[in-house]
Enzyme design. Structure first.
Site, PDB file in Angstrom:
ATOM      1  N   GLN A   1      29.162  75.492  71.636  1.00 27.46           N
ATOM      2  CA  GLN A   1      29.307  74.051  71.853  1.00 27.46           C
ATOM      3  C   GLN A   1      30.693  73.764  72.428  1.00 27.46           C
ATOM      4  O   GLN A   1      31.706  74.065  71.801  1.00 27.46           O
ATOM      5  CB  GLN A   1      29.127  73.321  70.516  1.00 27.46           C
ATOM      6  CG  GLN A   1      29.281  71.815  70.597  1.00 27.46           C
ATOM      7  CD  GLN A   1      29.235  71.146  69.238  1.00 27.46           C
ATOM      8  OE1 GLN A   1      29.222  69.923  69.142  1.00 27.46           O
ATOM      9  NE2 GLN A   1      29.221  71.922  68.163  1.00 27.46           N
TER      10      GLN A   1
ATOM     11  N   CYS B   1      30.907  63.338  69.586  1.00 26.07           N
ATOM     12  CA  CYS B   1      31.955  63.338  68.564  1.00 26.07           C
ATOM     13  C   CYS B   1      32.747  62.030  68.598  1.00 26.07           C
ATOM     14  O   CYS B   1      33.232  61.618  69.656  1.00 26.07           O
ATOM     15  CB  CYS B   1      32.886  64.523  68.770  1.00 26.07           C
ATOM     16  SG  CYS B   1      34.214  64.597  67.539  1.00 26.07           S
TER      17      CYS B   1
ATOM     18  N   SER C   1      19.213  64.429  64.668  1.00 24.44           N
ATOM     19  CA  SER C   1      20.302  64.715  63.736  1.00 24.44           C
ATOM     20  C   SER C   1      20.743  63.412  63.098  1.00 24.44           C
ATOM     21  O   SER C   1      20.676  62.352  63.709  1.00 24.44           O
ATOM     22  CB  SER C   1      21.478  65.363  64.492  1.00 24.44           C
ATOM     23  OG  SER C   1      22.570  65.595  63.636  1.00 24.44           O
ATOM     24  N   GLY C   2      21.197  63.500  61.849  1.00 24.55           N
ATOM     25  CA  GLY C   2      21.697  62.309  61.169  1.00 24.55           C
ATOM     26  C   GLY C   2      20.963  61.998  59.889  1.00 24.55           C
ATOM     27  O   GLY C   2      19.748  61.787  59.898  1.00 24.55           O
ATOM     28  N   ASP C   3      21.682  62.014  58.756  1.00 22.22           N
ATOM     29  CA  ASP C   3      21.127  61.685  57.445  1.00 22.22           C
ATOM     30  C   ASP C   3      20.075  62.692  56.990  1.00 22.22           C
ATOM     31  O   ASP C   3      19.067  62.327  56.383  1.00 22.22           O
ATOM     32  CB  ASP C   3      20.542  60.263  57.426  1.00 22.22           C
ATOM     33  CG  ASP C   3      21.595  59.203  57.634  1.00 22.22           C
ATOM     34  OD1 ASP C   3      22.789  59.517  57.481  1.00 22.22           O
ATOM     35  OD2 ASP C   3      21.237  58.052  57.968  1.00 22.22           O
TER      36      ASP C   3
ATOM     37  N   ALA D   1      23.491  69.253  59.908  1.00 22.91           N
ATOM     38  CA  ALA D   1      24.938  69.321  60.101  1.00 22.91           C
ATOM     39  C   ALA D   1      25.612  69.233  58.736  1.00 22.91           C
ATOM     40  O   ALA D   1      25.675  70.220  58.004  1.00 22.91           O
ATOM     41  CB  ALA D   1      25.403  68.208  61.036  1.00 22.91           C
ATOM     42  N   ARG D   2      26.085  68.052  58.357  1.00 19.54           N
ATOM     43  CA  ARG D   2      26.758  67.910  57.055  1.00 19.54           C
ATOM     44  C   ARG D   2      25.857  68.322  55.899  1.00 19.54           C
ATOM     45  O   ARG D   2      26.333  68.815  54.880  1.00 19.54           O
ATOM     46  CB  ARG D   2      27.226  66.466  56.869  1.00 19.54           C
ATOM     47  CG  ARG D   2      28.370  66.050  57.791  1.00 19.54           C
ATOM     48  CD  ARG D   2      28.727  64.580  57.586  1.00 19.54           C
ATOM     49  NE  ARG D   2      27.622  63.709  57.958  1.00 19.54           N
ATOM     50  CZ  ARG D   2      27.440  62.478  57.507  1.00 19.54           C
ATOM     51  NH1 ARG D   2      28.288  61.976  56.627  1.00 19.54           N
ATOM     52  NH2 ARG D   2      26.409  61.751  57.910  1.00 19.54           N
TER      53      ARG D   2
END
Length: 305
Positions: A48, A79, A185-187, A209-210
C-alpha cells in the site's frame, strides 16, 4: 509483517502492508523499504503506497515491483491523518478526482500487477465525493475499489455509512459489468458485522482493519460463520500464545524495546475474556521487555491450556 503473519495463520486470505510513502521510497529511505517485506507465510499480499504526485507515485510503484514481487499495488486515497493530507495524498485525493485519476493512471501505466485504490466517502458531509472519485479510479484502470464510508472530517468517529457502500457497489457493477470488485471497510469488529455488510451492501468482500488489531482470529471466525453458520471463540490461552507469537516476531523485525511498547495496546485486546482482566491490563502498560510479558501471562497460559 509480524502482525500480518499471525493474521494469515488465523485465516486471512489476502493482506496489505501498512502505508508506504512514495516520496520516501524514491529517496531510498531504507526504513521505508522494511515496511514492504513479505512475511514468511505470506503467499499473496499488496503493498500500500501513498503520495500526491503522479510521477513520484509511478517511480515508487516501480521500486515496489523491483523490491517485493508483490501481487498487487494499493493506492491509499482515504487516510485522514493531517501529515498525509498536507502532501496531497490520502483523503486529499478523494476530494480531488482529477488528481486521483492522474495518480492512479501513472501507477497503472507502469505496473505489471493489478492496482487497487481505497477511498473515503468524501472530505466532509457537505463535500461527498465518493462517486466522482470512484469513476476517476475506474477510468484510470483500477482492478478493485475499497471504500471506508466515513468522511475525512469524521476520522474514525461516528459510524460508517453503509448505504454509500451499497450505492458504490451498484455503481461499479453497472459500469464494469461486475468485472471490478468492491471491498467494504468500516465498523467491522466481529464476524457478525462482516456478514451484515455482505448481505446489506452487496460488496464482493470485506476488509478488516482496526477490528483485527489484537484479534487476528476474526478472519477464521468470520469464515466459519459464513461457511457453517457458527464459530467457536478462541480460548484465552490461545489468544495469549498468539500475542506472544506476534511480540516475538515484531521484536525480531525491529527491536525488543519497540516491540514491547507497540504490543501494550495489542495485549489489551489479546487478554479480552480473561477473568479479572483489570489487574492484567494495568500491568501491561508497564511492560517493557518480553520477560515482563511472560511474568504477567505465563501463569494464565499454564492454567488454561
Amino acid at each position: 509483517m509480524a502482525f500480518r503473519s499471525v493474521c494469515i495463520e488465523n485465516g486471512a486470505c489476502f493482506t496489505y502492508t501498512e502505508m508506504v510513502s512514495a516520496e520516501a521510497l524514491v529517496r531510498k529511505n531504507l526504513k521505508t523499504e522494511t515496511l514492504m517485506r513479505r512475511a514468511c507465510n505470506e503467499e499473496a499480499y499488496a503493498v500500500q503506497i501513498f503520495g500526491g504526485e503522479p510521477e513520484v507515485m509511478a517511480q515508487a510503484a516501480q521500486i515496489v515491483l523491483e523490491k517485493t514481487h508483490c501481487e498487487c499495488i494499493d493506492i491509499n486515497c482515504g487516510c485522514p491523518v493531517p501529515k498525509i493530507i498536507k502532501t496531497g495524498a490520502g483523503s486529499a485525493l478523494t476530494r480531488d478526482p482529477d488528481r486521483l485519476y492522474k495518480v492512479v493512471s501513472a501507477v497503472v501505466a507502469c505496473s505489471e500487477v493489478p492496482v487497487t485504490v481505497k477511498i473515503r466517502s468524501g472530505w466532509e458531509q457537505k463535500q461527498i465525493t465518493w462517486r466522482e472519485a470512484a469513476l476517476a479510479a475506474l477510468e484510470a484502470g483500477v482492478s478493485a475499489i475499497t471504500i471506508h464510508p466515513r468522511t475525512k472530517a469524521q476520522g474514525y468517529e461516528g459510524h460508517s455509512d453503509w448505504q454509500i457502500m451499497a450505492e458504490l457497489a451498484q455503481l461499479v457493477k453497472e459500469k464494469t459489468g461486475g468485472k471490478v470488485p468492491v471491498f467494504g471497510s468500516g465498523d467491522l469488529f466481529k464476524p457478525e458485522d462482516a456478514v451484515r455488510m455482505l448481505e446489506q451492501t452487496g460488496v464482493d468482500a470485506v476488509m478488516f482493519a482496526r477490528g483485527a488489531m489484537g484479534n487476528p482470529f476474526i478472519f477464521r471466525d468470520t469464515t466459519s460463520l459464513l461457511t457453517t453458520g457458527s464459530y467457536e471463540p478462541v480460548p484465552p490461552a490461545v489468544r495469549i500464545q498468539t500475542g506472544f507469537a506476534e511480540l516475538e516476531r515484531l521484536a525480531a523485525e525491529t527491536s525488543e524495546q519497540h516491540a514491547c511498547l507497540e504490543m501494550r495496546k495489542r495485549f489489551h485486546a489479546y487478554s479480552k475474556g480473561i477473568p479479572n482482566g483489570g489487574p492484567l491490563r494495568a500491568a501491561i502498560v508497564h511492560a517493557s521487555s518480553i520477560k515482563d510479558y511472560h511474568d504477567i501471562f505465563d501463569i494464565i497460559v499454564q492454567t488454561q491450556s
